[in-house]
Scaffold this active site. Structure first.
Site, PDB file in Angstrom:
ATOM      1  N   HIS A 201      23.092 -20.034  23.485  1.00  0.00           N
ATOM      2  CA  HIS A 201      21.947 -20.638  23.071  1.00  0.00           C
ATOM      3  C   HIS A 201      22.578 -21.714  21.800  1.00  0.00           C
ATOM      4  CE1 HIS A 201      19.219 -17.283  24.534  1.00  0.00           C
ATOM      5  NE2 HIS A 201      19.118 -18.393  25.522  1.00  0.00           N
ATOM      6  N   ALA A 202      22.261 -22.785  22.099  1.00  0.00           N
ATOM      7  CA  ALA A 202      22.834 -23.900  21.406  1.00  0.00           C
ATOM      8  C   ALA A 202      22.804 -23.768  19.895  1.00  0.00           C
ATOM      9  CB  ALA A 202      22.316 -25.213  21.743  1.00  0.00           C
ATOM     10  N   ARG A 203      21.515 -23.506  19.224  1.00  0.00           N
ATOM     11  CA  ARG A 203      21.177 -23.506  17.866  1.00  0.00           C
ATOM     12  C   ARG A 203      21.593 -22.282  17.096  1.00  0.00           C
ATOM     13  NH1 ARG A 203      14.655 -22.847  18.870  1.00  0.00           N
ATOM     14  NH2 ARG A 203      14.671 -20.884  19.844  1.00  0.00           N
ATOM     15  N   GLU A 204      22.021 -21.237  17.606  1.00  0.00           N
ATOM     16  CA  GLU A 204      22.607 -20.061  17.041  1.00  0.00           C
ATOM     17  C   GLU A 204      24.091 -20.521  16.366  1.00  0.00           C
ATOM     18  OE1 GLU A 204      22.066 -17.256  20.160  1.00  0.00           O
ATOM     19  OE2 GLU A 204      19.990 -17.676  20.374  1.00  0.00           O
TER      20      GLU A 204
ATOM     21  N   ARG B 283      17.727 -25.294  22.170  1.00  0.00           N
ATOM     22  CA  ARG B 283      18.167 -23.805  22.670  1.00  0.00           C
ATOM     23  C   ARG B 283      19.104 -23.914  24.053  1.00  0.00           C
ATOM     24  NH1 ARG B 283      16.335 -18.375  22.716  1.00  0.00           N
ATOM     25  NH2 ARG B 283      16.012 -17.657  24.862  1.00  0.00           N
TER      26      ARG B 283
ATOM     27  N   ASN C 171      20.461 -18.265  29.533  1.00  0.00           N
ATOM     28  CA  ASN C 171      20.533 -16.627  29.626  1.00  0.00           C
ATOM     29  C   ASN C 171      19.337 -16.139  29.989  1.00  0.00           C
ATOM     30  OD1 ASN C 171      21.818 -14.315  28.649  1.00  0.00           O
ATOM     31  ND2 ASN C 171      20.480 -13.913  27.193  1.00  0.00           N
ATOM     32  N   ARG C 172      18.572 -17.102  31.010  1.00  0.00           N
ATOM     33  CA  ARG C 172      17.601 -16.469  32.095  1.00  0.00           C
ATOM     34  C   ARG C 172      18.088 -17.123  33.467  1.00  0.00           C
ATOM     35  NH1 ARG C 172      16.892 -14.781  27.884  1.00  0.00           N
ATOM     36  NH2 ARG C 172      14.762 -14.551  26.756  1.00  0.00           N
TER      37      ARG C 172
ATOM     38  N   HIS D 289      24.765 -13.532  20.082  1.00  0.00           N
ATOM     39  CA  HIS D 289      23.622 -14.402  19.790  1.00  0.00           C
ATOM     40  C   HIS D 289      23.306 -14.254  18.297  1.00  0.00           C
ATOM     41  CE1 HIS D 289      21.846 -15.163  23.929  1.00  0.00           C
ATOM     42  NE2 HIS D 289      22.707 -14.222  24.167  1.00  0.00           N
ATOM     43  N   SER D 290      22.173 -15.013  17.833  1.00  0.00           N
ATOM     44  CA  SER D 290      21.493 -14.804  16.635  1.00  0.00           C
ATOM     45  C   SER D 290      20.172 -15.005  16.677  1.00  0.00           C
ATOM     46  CB  SER D 290      22.235 -15.489  15.221  1.00  0.00           C
ATOM     47  OG  SER D 290      21.899 -16.655  15.258  1.00  0.00           O
ATOM     48  N   TYR D 291      19.149 -14.361  15.877  1.00  0.00           N
ATOM     49  CA  TYR D 291      19.352 -13.740  14.964  1.00  0.00           C
ATOM     50  C   TYR D 291      18.521 -12.255  14.934  1.00  0.00           C
ATOM     51  CZ  TYR D 291      15.090 -15.382  13.438  1.00  0.00           C
ATOM     52  OH  TYR D 291      13.498 -15.929  13.218  1.00  0.00           O
TER      53      TYR D 291
ATOM     54  N   TYR E 248      12.356  -7.787  23.429  1.00  0.00           N
ATOM     55  CA  TYR E 248      11.561  -8.301  24.282  1.00  0.00           C
ATOM     56  C   TYR E 248      12.049  -8.061  25.947  1.00  0.00           C
ATOM     57  CZ  TYR E 248      14.009 -12.834  23.361  1.00  0.00           C
ATOM     58  OH  TYR E 248      14.806 -13.871  23.033  1.00  0.00           O
TER      59      TYR E 248
ATOM     60  N   GLU F 109      22.711  -9.604  18.471  1.00  0.00           N
ATOM     61  CA  GLU F 109      22.191 -10.419  17.445  1.00  0.00           C
ATOM     62  C   GLU F 109      22.673 -10.317  16.104  1.00  0.00           C
ATOM     63  OE1 GLU F 109      19.841 -12.615  18.917  1.00  0.00           O
ATOM     64  OE2 GLU F 109      19.170 -11.885  20.710  1.00  0.00           O
TER      65      GLU F 109
HETATM   66 ZN    ZN Z   1      20.169 -16.328  21.878  1.00  0.00          ZN
END
Ligand code: ZN
Length: 411
Positions: free
Chosen positions: A173-176, A231, A247-248, A303-305, A355, A377
Site C-alpha cells: 500500500h503506497a501511503r504506508e 493507496r 492486497n485484494r 503494512h501500517s498502521y 476486518y 501493521e
Molecule cells: Zn496496508
C-alpha cells in the site's frame, strides 16, 4: 526589471508544495465503541459514501473525511448512534510538516534510516547493499504498468548449502511509508549484522532471506509526487478512477469476496480478475518458485498502521487447522518486539483482528502451502497514522526486526 520578476516567480514555484492533491480541511475521525449489531451499518455507511478507511480494530475504525461531507457524515453517524472523535484535525498541516522535513534532508541525503526515501533512493540503497556484500543479490522480478521495476534484495550466506527461504515484502500500500523504510532498515541490519549480531547470524545461517522493499512502485512514486494519501497501484481502469488494491488482487480461491470492492473508485477495488495485476503476478510467480525450490518457510507482508501481528484467514472467520502454531509464533514475535521499546502489539487472524478481507497476499500464501504467513501493521495507533515522523524509523526498525527474527526462530 523583467529578470527580477522571472526570478521571483521561479523562487515561489520552487518553494510551493510538490503535491498536486491538497488535503486542506480534511480530517481523520475515529469511530469507536462500535457494537456487534452496528458493524453492518458502519460498513454500509463506508461503502455508500466510498469513505477511505485508514485502519480499524475490533470496535473502531479510522476514516478520512473530506470537508464537503463533514457535516452530513457527522449527522449520519450521530443518527445511527455511533460515537466518534477527531483524531487528526488538520491533515494538510501534517503533510506540510513532513514535506518540510524532506526538503531539509534533501540537501545532504545519504543512504540512511533517519529519513524516508523515494523510489530512486531506495533502488540506490539496495544497489549499495548488493555491491558492498558479495553474498547479497539484487534482482528485478517484474515491471509495473507504468514501467517501474520491482526489485527484490536477496540475502544468502554463501558456502552454507541450500537453505529454505523467508519472504518479506513491504509497501504493497503506497501511503504506508514506514513499511518500505522498515524493509530498508532490515537490509542494513542483516547485511551489517552477520557474524556480528548473534540473532542475525542465527537467522542467516538457517534461512535465505528475500526482501522486497516496495511491492507497489508506481503507487509509491505517486505518493511522492502527486498524492501523499494514495493507496492502490496506478493501473488505468476502464472508468475514470485509477488503481487496484494489490492486497485484494491475490487469488486464493476467495478473490472478490467479503472486504473487497468491485467499484473501481474504491480504495479496496480488487481488480477485474484475480491476479490481474503485474505486481501481484510477479510476487506470486517468484514465491511459487521459492516454494518449489528449497522451500518457502515463512511469508511476511508488512503494512501500517495499528500495531497488530496477523495471520490467516482474512476471508472467513474460521480458524486454520494450524491456528495454535500461528498464534504461538505471532506471540513470540510480539513479545520480542515489545521488549525493545515497550510498543504494545495485538495478534490474531486478519478477520478477527482488523476486518474481513478477501484476496490478501497472505491468504494466498497460506493456500499455496506456506503455513506461516503473517501480516504486520506497524506503528502507530493513529496519532500520526500514515504520516509517522521519520525519527520513528529507527525505533520501528529495531523493534520490528527483533520481533521478526524471534518469531521466525521460534518456528
Ligand atoms: Zn496496508
Amino acid at each position: 526589471m523583467g529578470r527580477l520578476t522571472i526570478f521571483t516567480f521561479a523562487l515561489l514555484v520552487g518553494l510551493s508544495a510538490a503535491y498536486t492533491t491538497n488535503y486542506h480541511g480534511y480530517q481523520v475521525w475515529r469511530v469507536e465503541n462500535i457494537q456487534e449489531w452496528q458493524v453492518e451499518r458502519i460498513r454500509s455507511v463506508i461503502d455508500t459514501l466510498l469513505l477511505d478507511v485508514w485502519a480499524s480494530g475490533d470496535s473502531w475504525v479510522d476514516i478520512m473525511v473530506k470537508p464537503e461531507i463533514m457535516l452530513s457524515l457527522g449527522k449520519t453517524l450521530a443518527r445511527h448512534g455511533f460515537e466518534y472523535k477527531v483524531f487528526i484535525g488538520n491533515l494538510q498541516s501534517l503533510i506540510d510538516s513532513e514535506f518540510e522535513t524532506l526538503k531539509l534532508k534533501k540537501e545532504s541525503r545519504a543512504v540512511d534510516n533517519t529519513a524516508y526515501h523515494d523510489l530512486a533512493e531506495i533502488e540506490a540503497y539496495m544497489t549499495e547493499a548488493a555491491s558492498t556484500n558479495s553474498w547479497v543479490t539484487m534482482e528485478s522480478i517484474g515491471t509495473t504498468d507504468e514501467g517501474r521495476d520491482l526489485f527484490v534484495n536477496i540475502l544468502a550466506v554463501p558456502g552454507s548449502g541450500p537453505k529454505p527461504s523467508v519472504w518479506i515484502d513491504c509497501g504493497i500500500h503506497a501511503r504506508e511509508w514506514i513499511s518500505p523504510a522498515t524493509c530498508l532498515y532490515g537490509i542494513d541490519y542483516l547485511t551489517t549484522g552477520y557474524s556480528v549480531d548473534a540473532d542475525v547470524t542465527a537467522l542467516l545461517d538457517k534461512y535465505d532471506v528475500y526482501i522486497m522493499p516496495v511491492h507497489n512502485p508506481d503507487g509509491y512514486s505517486y505518493t511522492w509526487t502527486n498524492d501523499r494519501m494514495w493507496r492502490k497501484n496506478r493501473v488505468a481502469n476502464s472508468g475514470s478512477c485509477r488503481g487496484v488494491d494489490l492486497n485484494r488482487n491475490f487469488d486464493d480461491g476467495h478473490w472478490g469476496g467479503i472486504g473487497s470492492s468491485n467499484n473501481e473508485c474504491s480504495e479496496t477495488y480488487h481488480g477485474p480478475s484475480g491476479f490481474s495485476e503485474l505486481e501481484s503476478q510477479a510476487v506470486r510467480d517468484y514465491t511459487t518458485n521459492l516454494i518449489s525450490n528449497n522451500g518457502l518457510s515463512i511469508y511476511y507482508t508488512i503494512h501500517s498502521y495499528s500495531q497488530v501481528w496477523m495471520y490467516a484467514y482474512g476471508w472467513t472467520s474460521d480458524l486454520t487447522p494450524e491456528n495454535d502454531q500461528l498464534e504461538a509464533a505471532a506471540r513470540a514475535g510480539c513479545d520480542a518486539l515489545t521488549a525493545v521499546h515497550g510498543t504494545s502489539y495485538a495478534y490474531g487472524t486478519i478477520y478477527h483482528a482488523i476486518y474481513p478481507a478477501s484476496g490478501t497476499s497472505i491468504d494466498w500464501g497460506y493456500s499455496a502451502g506456506v503455513v506461516h504467513t503473517y501480516t504486520l501493521e506497524l506503528r502507530d495507533t493513529g496519532s500520526w497514522g500514515f504520516l509517522l515522523p521519520a525519527d520513528q524509523i529507527i525505533p520501528t526498525g529495531e523493534e520490528t526486526w527483533a520481533g521478526l527474527i524471534a518469531s521466525i526462530m521460534s518456528i
